[in-house]
Design a protein around this motif. Structure first.
Motif, mmCIF file in Angstrom:
data_model
loop_
_atom_site.group_PDB
_atom_site.id
_atom_site.type_symbol
_atom_site.label_atom_id
_atom_site.label_comp_id
_atom_site.label_asym_id
_atom_site.label_seq_id
_atom_site.Cartn_x
_atom_site.Cartn_y
_atom_site.Cartn_z
ATOM 1 N N LEU A 43 64.414 17.388 10.411
ATOM 2 C CA LEU A 43 64.793 15.979 10.354
ATOM 3 C C LEU A 43 64.265 15.332 9.076
ATOM 4 O O LEU A 43 65.008 14.663 8.357
ATOM 5 N N LEU A 44 62.993 15.546 8.781
ATOM 6 C CA LEU A 44 62.392 14.944 7.590
ATOM 7 C C LEU A 44 63.050 15.440 6.309
ATOM 8 O O LEU A 44 63.295 14.665 5.380
ATOM 9 N N LEU A 49 62.883 14.260 2.410
ATOM 10 C CA LEU A 49 61.565 14.773 2.067
ATOM 11 C C LEU A 49 61.728 16.122 1.380
ATOM 12 O O LEU A 49 62.315 17.043 1.946
ATOM 13 N N GLU A 50 61.206 16.234 0.174
ATOM 14 C CA GLU A 50 61.415 17.449 -0.611
ATOM 15 C C GLU A 50 60.407 18.543 -0.299
ATOM 16 O O GLU A 50 60.734 19.714 -0.330
ATOM 17 N N GLU A 51 59.159 18.179 0.001
ATOM 18 C CA GLU A 51 58.179 19.205 0.345
ATOM 19 C C GLU A 51 58.224 19.471 1.849
ATOM 20 O O GLU A 51 58.786 18.684 2.606
ATOM 21 N N ASP A 52 57.649 20.589 2.265
ATOM 22 C CA ASP A 52 57.611 20.915 3.687
ATOM 23 C C ASP A 52 56.563 20.032 4.355
ATOM 24 O O ASP A 52 55.414 19.969 3.902
ATOM 25 N N PRO A 63 52.566 9.293 8.125
ATOM 26 C CA PRO A 63 53.677 8.400 7.781
ATOM 27 C C PRO A 63 54.421 8.879 6.529
ATOM 28 O O PRO A 63 53.826 9.456 5.619
ATOM 29 N N TYR A 64 55.712 8.647 6.524
ATOM 30 C CA TYR A 64 56.571 8.934 5.369
ATOM 31 C C TYR A 64 57.355 7.664 5.088
ATOM 32 O O TYR A 64 57.989 7.120 5.983
ATOM 33 N N ASP A 65 57.298 7.207 3.853
ATOM 34 C CA ASP A 65 57.954 5.959 3.486
ATOM 35 C C ASP A 65 59.001 6.187 2.409
ATOM 36 O O ASP A 65 58.984 7.184 1.694
ATOM 37 N N VAL A 66 59.890 5.202 2.275
ATOM 38 C CA VAL A 66 60.850 5.169 1.194
ATOM 39 C C VAL A 66 60.038 5.094 -0.102
ATOM 40 O O VAL A 66 59.019 4.395 -0.134
ATOM 41 N N PRO A 67 60.324 5.816 -1.150
ATOM 42 C CA PRO A 67 61.521 6.582 -1.447
ATOM 43 C C PRO A 67 61.430 8.070 -1.065
ATOM 44 O O PRO A 67 62.368 8.818 -1.321
ATOM 45 N N VAL A 69 61.619 9.349 1.803
ATOM 46 C CA VAL A 69 62.645 9.512 2.836
ATOM 47 C C VAL A 69 63.502 8.253 2.846
ATOM 48 O O VAL A 69 63.054 7.189 2.438
ATOM 49 N N ARG A 70 64.741 8.358 3.339
ATOM 50 C CA ARG A 70 65.631 7.193 3.311
ATOM 51 C C ARG A 70 65.310 6.178 4.405
ATOM 52 O O ARG A 70 65.766 5.040 4.358
ATOM 53 N N LEU A 71 64.522 6.576 5.385
ATOM 54 C CA LEU A 71 64.117 5.725 6.508
ATOM 55 C C LEU A 71 62.656 6.015 6.788
ATOM 56 O O LEU A 71 62.284 7.190 6.869
ATOM 57 N N PRO A 72 61.794 5.002 6.901
ATOM 58 C CA PRO A 72 60.389 5.276 7.202
ATOM 59 C C PRO A 72 60.246 6.036 8.525
ATOM 60 O O PRO A 72 60.943 5.755 9.500
ATOM 61 N N VAL A 73 59.347 7.013 8.520
ATOM 62 C CA VAL A 73 59.108 7.849 9.695
ATOM 63 C C VAL A 73 57.605 7.965 9.916
ATOM 64 O O VAL A 73 56.852 8.154 8.952
ATOM 65 N N ALA A 74 57.188 7.876 11.163
ATOM 66 C CA ALA A 74 55.809 8.197 11.535
ATOM 67 C C ALA A 74 55.880 9.431 12.423
ATOM 68 O O ALA A 74 56.460 9.392 13.505
ATOM 69 N N HIS A 75 55.340 10.536 11.919
ATOM 70 C CA HIS A 75 55.309 11.798 12.667
ATOM 71 C C HIS A 75 53.927 11.884 13.311
ATOM 72 O O HIS A 75 52.913 11.914 12.621
ATOM 73 N N VAL A 76 53.903 11.919 14.631
ATOM 74 C CA VAL A 76 52.662 11.795 15.396
ATOM 75 C C VAL A 76 52.444 13.056 16.225
ATOM 76 O O VAL A 76 53.376 13.577 16.830
ATOM 77 N N ASP A 77 51.206 13.524 16.271
ATOM 78 C CA ASP A 77 50.839 14.656 17.121
ATOM 79 C C ASP A 77 49.656 14.222 17.979
ATOM 80 O O ASP A 77 48.565 13.972 17.473
ATOM 81 N N LEU A 78 49.878 14.124 19.283
ATOM 82 C CA LEU A 78 48.849 13.628 20.194
ATOM 83 C C LEU A 78 48.075 14.750 20.891
ATOM 84 O O LEU A 78 47.292 14.488 21.796
ATOM 85 N N TYR A 79 48.272 15.983 20.471
ATOM 86 C CA TYR A 79 47.680 17.137 21.154
ATOM 87 C C TYR A 79 46.171 17.005 21.345
ATOM 88 O O TYR A 79 45.644 17.316 22.403
ATOM 89 N N ARG A 80 45.464 16.541 20.332
ATOM 90 C CA ARG A 80 43.999 16.493 20.386
ATOM 91 C C ARG A 80 43.444 15.250 21.067
ATOM 92 O O ARG A 80 42.236 15.133 21.231
#
Length: 147
Positions: A43-44, A49-52, A63-67, A69-80
């Motif tokens: 998705l990213l 997003l050019e890097e992995d 968090p990933y912001d413009v520019p 990505v074309r839409l701001p994204v917050a990728h969250v991992d609650l495992y811990r």
């Protein structure tokens, strides 16, 4: 839906990228190694997003912001996370104003998962493919499954 391998999981993430909107929540359930982060990376990448993307398991919120990505994204991992106070400190509600919120291990939120969340449960099958089950709220009815 059966997802045969990591490439197909990334393709599904890329297809999701064509239909996401600010304020959306995608909750990714599944055991370790099920493909949650792989889907998020697809998705990213499709959002520009050019890097992995790294797994946010130590940062908790990436968090990933413009520019980038074309839409701001917050990728969250609650495992811990183990208690409600930790979750509240993350301020996840703030991202719903203008970002896509993508959450791995949403079970840690308990009953606080937003009603408009697309919940994707990923189960590894004996042959190594993934069985994906979607809980589709009204907010996603015209967008799931993405083409």
């Amino acid at each position: 839906m059966i997802v045969v391998d990591d490439i197909a999981m990334r393709v599904l993430g890329a297809r999701l990228a064509t239909v996401v909107r600010p304020g959306d929540v995608i909750a990714l359930k599944g055991g370790l190694g099920a493909g949650k982060t792989t889907l998020a990376r697809g998705l990213l990448s499709a959002l520009g997003l050019e890097e992995d993307a790294p797994s946010p398991s130590f940062a908790l919120v990436q968090p990933y912001d413009v520019p980038l990505v074309r839409l701001p994204v917050a990728h969250v991992d609650l495992y811990r996370l183990e208690d409600d106070a930790d979750v509240q400190e993350l301020g996840l509600d703030d991202y719903l104003t203008d970002s896509l919120l993508m959450i791995e291990w949403p079970e840690r939120l308990g009953a606080r998962l937003w009603d408009h969340s697309l919940v994707l449960s990923i189960e590894v099958t004996p042959d190594g493919s993934r069985r994906l089950t979607a809980l589709v709220p009204d907010a996603w009815r015209d967008r799931w499954p993405p083409q």
